[in-house]
Design a protein around this motif. Structure first.
Motif, PDB file in Angstrom:
ATOM      1  N   SER A   1       0.807  -1.227   0.000  1.00 22.02           N
ATOM      2  CA  SER A   1       0.000   0.000   0.000  1.00 22.02           C
ATOM      3  C   SER A   1       0.833   1.267   0.000  1.00 22.02           C
ATOM      4  O   SER A   1       0.340   2.337  -0.329  1.00 22.02           O
ATOM      5  CB  SER A   1      -0.902   0.020   1.234  1.00 22.02           C
TER       6      SER A   1
ATOM      7  N   SER B   1       0.342  -1.904 -11.776  1.00 21.60           N
ATOM      8  CA  SER B   1      -1.116  -1.814 -11.901  1.00 21.60           C
ATOM      9  C   SER B   1      -1.820  -2.919 -11.118  1.00 21.60           C
ATOM     10  O   SER B   1      -3.009  -2.831 -10.854  1.00 21.60           O
ATOM     11  CB  SER B   1      -1.529  -1.843 -13.368  1.00 21.60           C
ATOM     12  N   LYS B   2      -1.078  -3.960 -10.726  1.00 18.94           N
ATOM     13  CA  LYS B   2      -1.694  -5.040  -9.925  1.00 18.94           C
ATOM     14  C   LYS B   2      -1.883  -4.637  -8.460  1.00 18.94           C
ATOM     15  O   LYS B   2      -2.587  -5.300  -7.717  1.00 18.94           O
ATOM     16  CB  LYS B   2      -0.796  -6.294  -9.980  1.00 18.94           C
TER      17      LYS B   2
ATOM     18  N   THR C   1      -3.667  -2.952  -6.317  1.00 18.57           N
ATOM     19  CA  THR C   1      -4.940  -2.225  -6.238  1.00 18.57           C
ATOM     20  C   THR C   1      -5.168  -1.559  -4.883  1.00 18.57           C
ATOM     21  O   THR C   1      -6.076  -0.759  -4.745  1.00 18.57           O
ATOM     22  CB  THR C   1      -6.119  -3.168  -6.522  1.00 18.57           C
ATOM     23  N   LEU C   2      -4.358  -1.898  -3.879  1.00 20.11           N
ATOM     24  CA  LEU C   2      -4.551  -1.283  -2.556  1.00 20.11           C
ATOM     25  C   LEU C   2      -3.606  -0.105  -2.318  1.00 20.11           C
ATOM     26  O   LEU C   2      -3.549   0.446  -1.213  1.00 20.11           O
ATOM     27  CB  LEU C   2      -4.357  -2.334  -1.457  1.00 20.11           C
TER      28      LEU C   2
ATOM     29  N   LYS D   1      -1.913   3.191  -1.633  1.00 19.78           N
ATOM     30  CA  LYS D   1      -2.380   4.452  -1.054  1.00 19.78           C
ATOM     31  C   LYS D   1      -1.362   5.559  -1.281  1.00 19.78           C
ATOM     32  O   LYS D   1      -1.717   6.713  -1.479  1.00 19.78           O
ATOM     33  CB  LYS D   1      -2.623   4.294   0.450  1.00 19.78           C
TER      34      LYS D   1
ATOM     35  N   PHE E   1      -2.336   3.374 -16.740  1.00 20.05           N
ATOM     36  CA  PHE E   1      -2.857   2.740 -15.511  1.00 20.05           C
ATOM     37  C   PHE E   1      -2.669   3.622 -14.278  1.00 20.05           C
ATOM     38  O   PHE E   1      -3.285   3.394 -13.242  1.00 20.05           O
ATOM     39  CB  PHE E   1      -2.215   1.355 -15.295  1.00 20.05           C
TER      40      PHE E   1
ATOM     41  N   THR F   1      -5.736   4.757 -12.439  1.00 19.16           N
ATOM     42  CA  THR F   1      -6.771   3.760 -12.131  1.00 19.16           C
ATOM     43  C   THR F   1      -6.781   3.263 -10.679  1.00 19.16           C
ATOM     44  O   THR F   1      -7.625   2.445 -10.322  1.00 19.16           O
ATOM     45  CB  THR F   1      -6.635   2.519 -13.045  1.00 19.16           C
ATOM     46  N   PHE F   2      -5.846   3.710  -9.863  1.00 21.32           N
ATOM     47  CA  PHE F   2      -5.828   3.241  -8.475  1.00 21.32           C
ATOM     48  C   PHE F   2      -6.996   3.875  -7.713  1.00 21.32           C
ATOM     49  O   PHE F   2      -7.166   5.086  -7.722  1.00 21.32           O
ATOM     50  CB  PHE F   2      -4.510   3.605  -7.796  1.00 21.32           C
ATOM     51  N   THR F   3      -7.775   3.053  -7.029  1.00 17.32           N
ATOM     52  CA  THR F   3      -8.959   3.608  -6.375  1.00 17.32           C
ATOM     53  C   THR F   3      -8.696   4.059  -4.941  1.00 17.32           C
ATOM     54  O   THR F   3      -9.482   4.802  -4.374  1.00 17.32           O
ATOM     55  CB  THR F   3     -10.109   2.580  -6.364  1.00 17.32           C
ATOM     56  N   GLN F   4      -7.589   3.593  -4.349  1.00 20.19           N
ATOM     57  CA  GLN F   4      -7.303   3.953  -2.960  1.00 20.19           C
ATOM     58  C   GLN F   4      -6.195   4.998  -2.835  1.00 20.19           C
ATOM     59  O   GLN F   4      -5.884   5.451  -1.748  1.00 20.19           O
ATOM     60  CB  GLN F   4      -6.832   2.719  -2.181  1.00 20.19           C
TER      61      GLN F   4
END
Ligand SMILES: *[C@@H]1O[C@H](CO)[C@@H](O)[C@H](O)[C@H]1NC(C)=O
Ligand SMILES: *[C@@H]1O[C@H](CO)[C@@H](O)[C@H](O)[C@H]1NC(C)=O
Ligand SMILES: *[C@@H]1O[C@H](CO)[C@@H](O)[C@H](O)[C@H]1NC(C)=O
Ligand SMILES: *[C@@H]1O[C@H](CO)[C@@H](O)[C@H](O)[C@H]1NC(C)=O
Ligand SMILES: *[C@@H]1O[C@H](CO)[C@@H](O)[C@H](O)[C@H]1NC(C)=O
Length: 331
Positions: free
Chosen positions: A98, A117-118, A120-121, A123, A139, A142-145
């Motif tokens: 993160s 890009s893998k 996804t956590l 921060k 990419f 594209t991270f949501t956190q």
């Protein structure tokens, strides 16, 4: 009398101790990925604590883990010339990673690997003072956190992408970004985002859509931006730093209203006209002011924080007058 004590120690030995011991061991998958990273970096001395026989969560420099999952949560490598080459693909094989902090690694090169890009956590992505180059890959938005994105002081080129709103802290200063600032950069839904894109090669006008954003910090200094920027100001905003210096901005300062919490204002080296509004004196926290090298005219307001500033704050304007410059002439 002894029985309860005995049974609780017994329970401790039987159940809790083994889980504590188990908790100290990082998972095999993460250890393998880190050892690959070490190997790709050429087994530098700085990573000599990263060895197969020890626990990567507690004994490896720069690695920390989630205590219950025993997986790598954060990775910090900094201050060495001994690490060279691109960021190894294996970084993408740390599933809950993160926080990535890579700082002052002058021989770290290449683009951001697609394997990132893998994560996804993610921060925090902070890669600063390296030789990271190339454009920002698609990419990256594209991270949501992700909320802290600091890629300052690298060799990144290409356009500035339209980051999603969640990224509330963007520092891309001191790179080679070109093109214009996308109008969809922030939609205004996050509170007081930080944007620093100073020292790049950005051109064009600052999108008017940024008027609705209440920045905490906005720094676009040292680019070649043109046109209006007056819409970035506003008395109800909570902005503490506005640095628009060293651009080709052109607007009338007379009707600007300054945020009450403003501490730093640098508008130097632009083509800003009009006069300095008296309301600037109500920005009581102002501690740095530079309006030099513009086309300002008229009396410099007095009072409040303005007492602190001397002539270098006002040099090379069209016809500013009054303390700390020469007296205004009467007409
Ligand atoms: C780099 O590694 C060499 C040995 O490989 C070591 O002597 C040197 O101290 C290291 N540099 C730093 C800055 O630690
Ligand atoms: C980004 O990182 C650099 C280097 O660590 C630091 O000096 C800078 O303050 C950071 N940016 C922001 C906006 O905090
Ligand atoms: C200001 O405008 C003049 C033309 O009016 C131009 O020559 C000059 O380069 C501009 N200065 C800046 C800093 O953009
Ligand atoms: C700036 O705007 C003020 C009114 O808000 C006006 O009086 C002044 O002439 C303008 N200055 C320039 C240089 O356009
Ligand atoms: C404002 O900027 C000018 C030009 O870069 C510089 O000479 C001056 O010292 C600066 N003033 C202050 C107060 O920093």
């Amino acid at each position: 009398m002894q029985a309860p004590l005995f049974s609780s120690s017994f329970l401790f030995i039987l159940f809790i101790l083994p889980t504590l011991i188990f908790a100290l061991e990082c998972v095999e998958n993460d250890k393998r990925a880190l050892l690959k990273i070490k190997n790709k970096f050429g087994n530098p001395r700085e990573l000599s604590s990263w060895i197969q026989t020890t626990d990567c969560c507690t004994q490896w420099t720069g690695v920390s883990c989630d205590p219950s999952l025993c997986q790598v949560l954060s990775l910090t490598i900094s201050n060495t010339k001994n690490i060279s080459g691109p960021i190894p693909d294996a970084i993408g094989d740390l599933p809950i990673l993160s926080y990535i902090i890579l700082h002052n690694l002058p021989f770290l090169t290449g683009p951001l690997p697609i394997s990132l890009s893998k994560l996804t956590l993610l921060k925090t992505l902070s890669i600063t003072y390296t030789s990271l180059a190339g454009p920002l890959p698609p990419f990256i938005t594209t991270f949501t956190q992700l909320y802290e994105f600091n890629l300052s002081h690298n060799h990144i080129s290409g356009p500035l992408p339209a980051f999603p709103d969640a990224y509330s802290f963007i520092d891309l200063s001191h790179n080679y970004l070109s093109g214009s600032i996308p109008s969809s950069l922030f939609s205004g839904s996050i509170t007081n985002p930080i944007l620093d894109v100073s020292f790049n090669k950005l051109t064009g006008t600052i999108p008017r859509s940024l008027a609705k954003v209440d920045f905490g910090v906005i720094n676009v200094a040292h680019n070649t931006l043109t046109g209006d920027a007056s819409f970035l100001f506003g008395v109800s905003k909570l902005t503490t730093l506005i640095d628009l210096s060293w651009n080709g901005l052109e607007f009338n300062m007379s009707s600007l209203r300054f945020p009450k919490l403003l501490e730093n204002l640098d508008l130097s080296h632009n083509n800003i006209s009009g006069s300095i509004p008296r309301q600037i004196a109500s920005a009581e926290k102002l501690k740095a002011l530079n309006l030099s090298y513009n086309k300002l005219c008229g009396r410099i307001p007095s009072g409040g924080p303005l007492r602190k500033f001397h002539s270098p704050s006002y040099l090379h304007n069209s016809c500013l007058c009054g303390r700390p410059l020469a007296l205004c002439r009467r007409h």
